[in-house]
Motif scaffolding. Sequence first.
Motif, PDB file in Angstrom:
ATOM      1  N   UNK A   1      69.699  53.415  71.167  1.00 13.85           N
ATOM      2  CA  UNK A   1      69.108  52.112  71.511  1.00 13.85           C
ATOM      3  C   UNK A   1      68.403  52.163  72.858  1.00 13.85           C
ATOM      4  N   UNK A   2      69.012  52.851  73.817  1.00 16.34           N
ATOM      5  CA  UNK A   2      68.374  52.916  75.143  1.00 16.34           C
ATOM      6  C   UNK A   2      67.038  53.658  75.060  1.00 16.34           C
ATOM      7  N   UNK A   3      66.991  54.685  74.238  1.00 16.95           N
ATOM      8  CA  UNK A   3      65.727  55.431  74.079  1.00 16.95           C
ATOM      9  C   UNK A   3      64.641  54.539  73.465  1.00 16.95           C
TER      10      UNK A   3
ATOM     11  N   UNK B   1      83.653  51.048  87.445  1.00 24.04           N
ATOM     12  CA  UNK B   1      84.511  51.882  88.286  1.00 24.04           C
ATOM     13  C   UNK B   1      83.699  53.022  88.870  1.00 24.04           C
ATOM     14  N   UNK B   2      83.955  53.334  90.124  1.00 22.54           N
ATOM     15  CA  UNK B   2      83.201  54.403  90.789  1.00 22.54           C
ATOM     16  C   UNK B   2      83.871  55.760  90.568  1.00 22.54           C
ATOM     17  N   UNK B   3      85.210  55.749  90.337  1.00 22.95           N
ATOM     18  CA  UNK B   3      85.954  57.010  90.294  1.00 22.95           C
ATOM     19  C   UNK B   3      85.919  57.690  88.925  1.00 22.95           C
ATOM     20  N   UNK B   4      85.488  56.999  87.901  1.00 21.60           N
ATOM     21  CA  UNK B   4      85.346  57.638  86.585  1.00 21.60           C
ATOM     22  C   UNK B   4      83.973  57.260  86.010  1.00 21.60           C
ATOM     23  N   UNK B   5      83.505  58.071  85.068  1.00 21.82           N
ATOM     24  CA  UNK B   5      82.203  57.773  84.468  1.00 21.82           C
ATOM     25  C   UNK B   5      82.383  56.783  83.333  1.00 21.82           C
ATOM     26  N   UNK B   6      81.721  55.638  83.460  1.00 26.53           N
ATOM     27  CA  UNK B   6      81.722  54.664  82.360  1.00 26.53           C
ATOM     28  C   UNK B   6      80.272  54.301  82.068  1.00 26.53           C
ATOM     29  N   UNK B   7      80.046  53.548  80.989  1.00 25.03           N
ATOM     30  CA  UNK B   7      78.676  53.167  80.620  1.00 25.03           C
ATOM     31  C   UNK B   7      78.325  51.783  81.168  1.00 25.03           C
ATOM     32  N   UNK B   8      78.971  51.373  82.245  1.00 26.38           N
ATOM     33  CA  UNK B   8      78.745  50.044  82.812  1.00 26.38           C
ATOM     34  C   UNK B   8      77.251  49.754  83.011  1.00 26.38           C
ATOM     35  N   UNK B   9      76.562  50.661  83.732  1.00 25.84           N
ATOM     36  CA  UNK B   9      75.150  50.417  84.050  1.00 25.84           C
ATOM     37  C   UNK B   9      74.285  50.414  82.796  1.00 25.84           C
ATOM     38  N   UNK B  10      74.552  51.364  81.895  1.00 23.91           N
ATOM     39  CA  UNK B  10      73.736  51.458  80.673  1.00 23.91           C
ATOM     40  C   UNK B  10      73.897  50.221  79.805  1.00 23.91           C
ATOM     41  N   UNK B  11      75.140  49.725  79.714  1.00 24.88           N
ATOM     42  CA  UNK B  11      75.354  48.527  78.892  1.00 24.88           C
ATOM     43  C   UNK B  11      74.686  47.317  79.539  1.00 24.88           C
TER      44      UNK B  11
ATOM     45  N   UNK C   1      72.027  47.387  81.315  1.00 22.71           N
ATOM     46  CA  UNK C   1      70.594  47.537  81.038  1.00 22.71           C
ATOM     47  C   UNK C   1      70.275  47.033  79.626  1.00 22.71           C
ATOM     48  N   UNK C   2      71.101  47.423  78.678  1.00 26.11           N
ATOM     49  CA  UNK C   2      70.844  47.014  77.293  1.00 26.11           C
ATOM     50  C   UNK C   2      71.011  45.497  77.135  1.00 26.11           C
ATOM     51  N   UNK C   3      72.065  44.951  77.740  1.00 23.27           N
ATOM     52  CA  UNK C   3      72.291  43.497  77.619  1.00 23.27           C
ATOM     53  C   UNK C   3      71.090  42.723  78.172  1.00 23.27           C
ATOM     54  N   UNK C   4      70.503  43.246  79.243  1.00 22.36           N
ATOM     55  CA  UNK C   4      69.371  42.543  79.849  1.00 22.36           C
ATOM     56  C   UNK C   4      68.129  42.532  78.963  1.00 22.36           C
ATOM     57  N   UNK C   5      68.105  43.414  77.962  1.00 21.57           N
ATOM     58  CA  UNK C   5      66.930  43.425  77.076  1.00 21.57           C
ATOM     59  C   UNK C   5      67.076  42.423  75.934  1.00 21.57           C
TER      60      UNK C   5
END
Length: 407
Positions: A288-290, A372-382, A384-388
Amino acid sequence: MSTRAEAFESWIRKSFVAMNTELEKLYFALEDRTQIMGRGDPVKRQLQEEGHAFVAALLAEGNTGDGFESAFGVLGNVGMYLAALRRHELTNPAREERSPFPEASSLALHVGASLGVAPRFATSHLATHNRARAGLRKSFTSLPDEFLFIDENTRGILALQLAADALTAIVHLGVSSPVADVMFAAAKRSLEDVIRFNDRLMERLDVERFFYCVRPYYKPYRVGRQEYRGANAGDFSGINELDLLLGLCRANDPYYAQLLVDKMLFMLPADQARLRECMTHKSLLDELLELSGEHTHTDWFQRNAGAYLEVCDLFGRYAAQHQNSLVKRFIEEPSARLGAQELQGITASGPPLPVLLRSLEVLRDMRIAANRRDITTRFEDLRRLRNTIAGHPGRIPDASRPPAAGR
Ligand code: HEM
């Protein structure tokens, strides 16, 4: 099923259940329910000796069963026998270097190796592959709380598998397909079911009964020299297929990859194959992001990305519910009432409780895409998608945190 395998199966379904239930009643009446050594010794001895006779006969037969179902059944039965011996403290990996039950170990190792699974009883033996006979499924005891736990766990696992099946179908259709809608709807329905089943467990399962009479059968035990962690409801591929297909966890994340490797042999061979295949697919989130730049304003993108986000939100709700409700109410809170000595061996996986809880929190936070900063999550990517998506409610509140007062 050979005659000996059937004789063992009948014993597990009747006398074994009766003896475990009798012992549980005895222990539950104790002032300190953790002090079970020296209690009910004649029954414990009977359980050990009767089970041994079946195991020795099967080992001598050298037959790992007639086909997968039968062999897997034998493994489940010898595993349940060893798990009960562990529960009644007739064995304890902390004080032994090898299992004091060499025949049961050999049988389990032989069958487990022949099937390509861990040589112990796994969740599927009591859940998806627990064949009912005239309405009665296998269990350790006949306590109503154990049946409730087994049944709701199984319903939850089946529903998560259905959700995973639905998302897998979308992989093959392509996330832009107009017919992906039925599969997103099916995944949503299944996740709503899981949440409902878990709510029922929260309401109906008795904390004390679960903690003292059900969970102790899920402790780690040794088979031969090696200690194997206990079974847990996560030992099926569907949950990880959801993680990977939604894109919330990634198979190249070192933490998550290690988890997948560790659980592989606790799953059925068919699930192992599904999981391996799933690892080769691109996640729906990445797809979806692509597509988002060029196609954001198309109807299909708005519809399918919106449906994807709804599935994600429901999956996050399930993950938060498992941790913040089930684990908290049935493990964390009762454990907090125990002393250090009594706490030993409480978890099914083996690690000390705070370590186990932290690792479960990491999983929850990946699944809810926490910030969370200490582990990798998809926070930013989600985000971005929600904003579309026009009209999407935006990020769901962080389910890992209790709601603020007054909300
Ligand atoms: C009384 C109810 C439940 C409790 C107290 C509970 C607790 C736990 C604990 C403590 C673990 C960590 C492993 C361990 O200790 O060995 C775990 C793992 C897991 N449980 Fe549960 N659980 C419950 C019900 C369920 C149900 C109904 C489901 C599925 C619908 C489920 C799905 C999972 C999954 C998938 C894992 C593996 C870790 C993960 O991928 O999240 N649990 N559970």
